[in-house]
Enzyme design. Structure first.
Site, PDB file in Angstrom:
ATOM      1  N   ARG A 258     -17.225 -77.707  38.859  1.00 16.46           N
ATOM      2  CA  ARG A 258     -16.834 -76.237  38.933  1.00 16.46           C
ATOM      3  C   ARG A 258     -15.891 -76.093  40.259  1.00 16.46           C
ATOM      4  NH1 ARG A 258     -21.163 -72.691  35.690  1.00 16.46           N
ATOM      5  NH2 ARG A 258     -21.145 -74.091  33.824  1.00 16.46           N
ATOM      6  N   ARG A 273     -24.868 -72.816  44.349  1.00 16.81           N
ATOM      7  CA  ARG A 273     -23.761 -72.848  43.899  1.00 16.81           C
ATOM      8  C   ARG A 273     -22.984 -73.978  44.303  1.00 16.81           C
ATOM      9  NH1 ARG A 273     -20.720 -68.447  41.827  1.00 16.81           N
ATOM     10  NH2 ARG A 273     -22.298 -66.984  42.474  1.00 16.81           N
ATOM     11  N   GLU A 345     -29.258 -66.159  37.801  1.00 21.65           N
ATOM     12  CA  GLU A 345     -28.905 -66.843  36.492  1.00 21.65           C
ATOM     13  C   GLU A 345     -29.210 -68.167  36.443  1.00 21.65           C
ATOM     14  OE1 GLU A 345     -24.696 -66.570  35.219  1.00 21.65           O
ATOM     15  OE2 GLU A 345     -25.298 -68.346  33.859  1.00 21.65           O
ATOM     16  N   SER A 348     -28.064 -69.431  30.395  1.00 25.54           N
ATOM     17  CA  SER A 348     -27.158 -68.464  29.591  1.00 25.54           C
ATOM     18  C   SER A 348     -26.791 -68.897  28.303  1.00 25.54           C
ATOM     19  CB  SER A 348     -25.701 -68.267  30.549  1.00 25.54           C
ATOM     20  OG  SER A 348     -24.957 -67.556  29.973  1.00 25.54           O
ATOM     21  N   ARG A 385     -30.415 -75.379  39.807  1.00 26.22           N
ATOM     22  CA  ARG A 385     -30.796 -73.955  40.041  1.00 26.22           C
ATOM     23  C   ARG A 385     -32.241 -73.889  39.468  1.00 26.22           C
ATOM     24  NH1 ARG A 385     -26.327 -68.866  39.173  1.00 26.22           N
ATOM     25  NH2 ARG A 385     -24.907 -69.916  40.736  1.00 26.22           N
TER      26      ARG A 385
END
Length: 421
Positions: A258, A273, A345, A348, A385
RNA sequence: GGAGGCGUCGCCUAGUCCGGUCUAUGGCGCCCGCCUGCUAAGCGGGUUUGGGGCUACAACCCCAUCGAGGGUUCAAAUCCCUCCGCCUCCGCCA
């Protein structure tokens, strides 16, 4: 892509859906106008084309003068048909673009609004109270010899890292634990390609507004996927599935890339991130009718995994404006990160109903024609994460980290991660 | 990377050289019906996908679809160009 019939029959519903997401409803009128133009272009083209074909048959049988006369007529017609065909193609493209730009209408249950308008559905576990000053995952990762951020930056740049020693072992353990859980639940395990053609990217809805966040390979028509949802959705593209085979459940491992465009300054430290991480993703194809129950099942499997890691988390119902193009409803599981004092988060799950399968042509044979299937996805574990949450939650005063019981078998029975120095 | 071969409506396959009678052949499988103590066999019919018209979203009619996209032509599965995929051999390589 949404059902064209729904757009024609109940445009107000799509308009309302746009507003609920905080988008302009104007696209509905654009699409409707394009549809009308397209259909009239098709009708004109096809009638002339039919004429051309029937004349062509006469030409084949005609002789002499009759043939010459026919050829004169059909020659003129040929040029006209060519023009009409081009016009029809242009009208088709315009319609297609308008239709494809309309996101999946959010579920009635999804809260209206944007990123901050989520609804908390439940809290599981309680955030841990510390009788010492907790260290963040960066420091813990350094003490354990598990995360090397400096060399990540040296070799690849900011937002990159090396997992080393117990860090690398942790990734493999988490992947295996996730895969075992999925297999026991009946999922087929998959290692998916992380480079895909535009069709796969477009079909899953990542080339719209989300395109800024996607890496493209220079000089090639390939993209790096941001999630294995992309290759898995495209896996059955252009196929007609046996209805009896549904649901098809896959748990796919792949790296995820990403760009994180537009998040400068956010989560700049650590591995919350990053530009690349590995992930085990559940991906399901089923009927639209079954998809709502399946979505709950995916959420339950995500919770099961987090429960086994003994993490405190909450589940939120993501608001319409934050669903992305494809999802009709989305639940995020957010784990408590002690040094941040907030929920972040970790996983998801989205129900994309038949939105992606319409674009990718995945359907089942039905009694009245073929129907697009529903696609759903849900994270089992996004490695980075998950590691952050484990390290910070289960740390002890001396910088060691208690291994949650369920994870121990995957680390050779190890009960505590100890600082290396 | 080099050389050659191939890609046809679920599977196999005819057609491609030499453009029109291809509305794409035949077989297998599958579906419906007939026949038949049962089964098997046999007989008849159906069986790509997408779109448009008309409608009850049926039936029916039409258009497109022979790996994809262009081109030539009155007309393309068939001729030309580009691309993609698969196979065989050679080279290289984890």
């Amino acid at each position: 892509m949404i059902d064209a019939r729904l757009l024609r029959d109940d445009p107000d519903r799509i308009r309302a859906a746009q507003v609920k997401r905080g988008l302009s409803p104007d696209v509905v009128d654009r699409a409707l106008a394009a549809d009308e133009a397209r259909r009239s272009a098709i009708a004109t083209y096809e009638s002339r084309r039919a004429e051309q074909k029937s004349l062509g048959k006469q030409v084949a049988q005609a002789q002499g003068e009759e043939k010459t006369a026919l050829l004169a007529r059909t020659k003129a017609l040929s040029a006209e048909v060519k023009e009409l065909e081009a016009a029809q193609g242009a009208a088709e493209t315009e319609w297609d673009e308008a239709l494809r730009s309309i996101p999946n209408p959010a579920a009635d249950e999804s809260p209206a609004g944007g990123e901050d308008d989520f609804v908390v559905l439940e809290h599981v576990g309680t955030p841990r109270e510390f009788d010492f000053e907790p260290r963040d995952h960066i420091e813990l990762g350094r003490m354990l010899g598990a995360i090397d951020l400096e060399r990540g930056a040296k070799v690849s740049g900011s937002r990159f890292y090396f997992l080393t020693g117990i860090g690398a072992q942790l990734e493999l353990a988490l992947v295996n634990m996730a895969m075992d859980q999925a297999r026991n639940a009946g999922f087929t395990q998959v290692i998916a390609p992380s480079l895909v053609k535009p069709r796969a990217m477009e079909g899953t809805g990542f080339l719209g507004q989300a395109a800024d966040d996607v890496y493209r390979i220079e000089g090639e028509d390939l993209y790096l996927v941001g999630t294995s949802e992309v290759p898995m959705a495209a896996y059955h593209s252009d196929e007609i599935l046996d209805a009896g085979a549904l649901p098809l459940r896959y748990s796919a491992f792949s790296p995820c890339f990403r760009k994180e465009a537009g998040s400068h300054g956010k989560d700049t430290k650590g591995i919350i991130r990053v530009h690349w991480f590995d992930k085990v993703e559940m991906f399901v194809l089923t009927t639209v009718e079954e998809s709502y129950a399946e979505h709950q099942r995916l959420l339950a499997w995500e919770k099961e995994f987090l429960d086994k890691l003994e993490l405190a988390y909450r589940v939120i119902d993501v608001a319409a404006g934050d669903l992305g193009l494809s999802a009709q409803r989305k639940f995020d599981c957010e784990a408590w990160i002690p040094t941040q004092g907030k929920y972040r988060e970790l996983t998801s799950t989205s129900n994309c109903t038949d939105f992606q399968s319409r674009r990718l042509d995945i359907r089942t044979r039905g009694e009245s024609g073929n129907t697009p299937v529903a696609t759903l996805n849900g994270t089992l574990t996004a490695i980075t994460r998950t590691i952050v949450a484990i390290l910070e939650t289960h740390q002890q005063a001396d910088g060691s980290v208690r291994v949650p019981e369920a994870l121990r078998p995957y680390l050779g029975g190890l009960e505590v991660l100890k600082p290396v120095s």
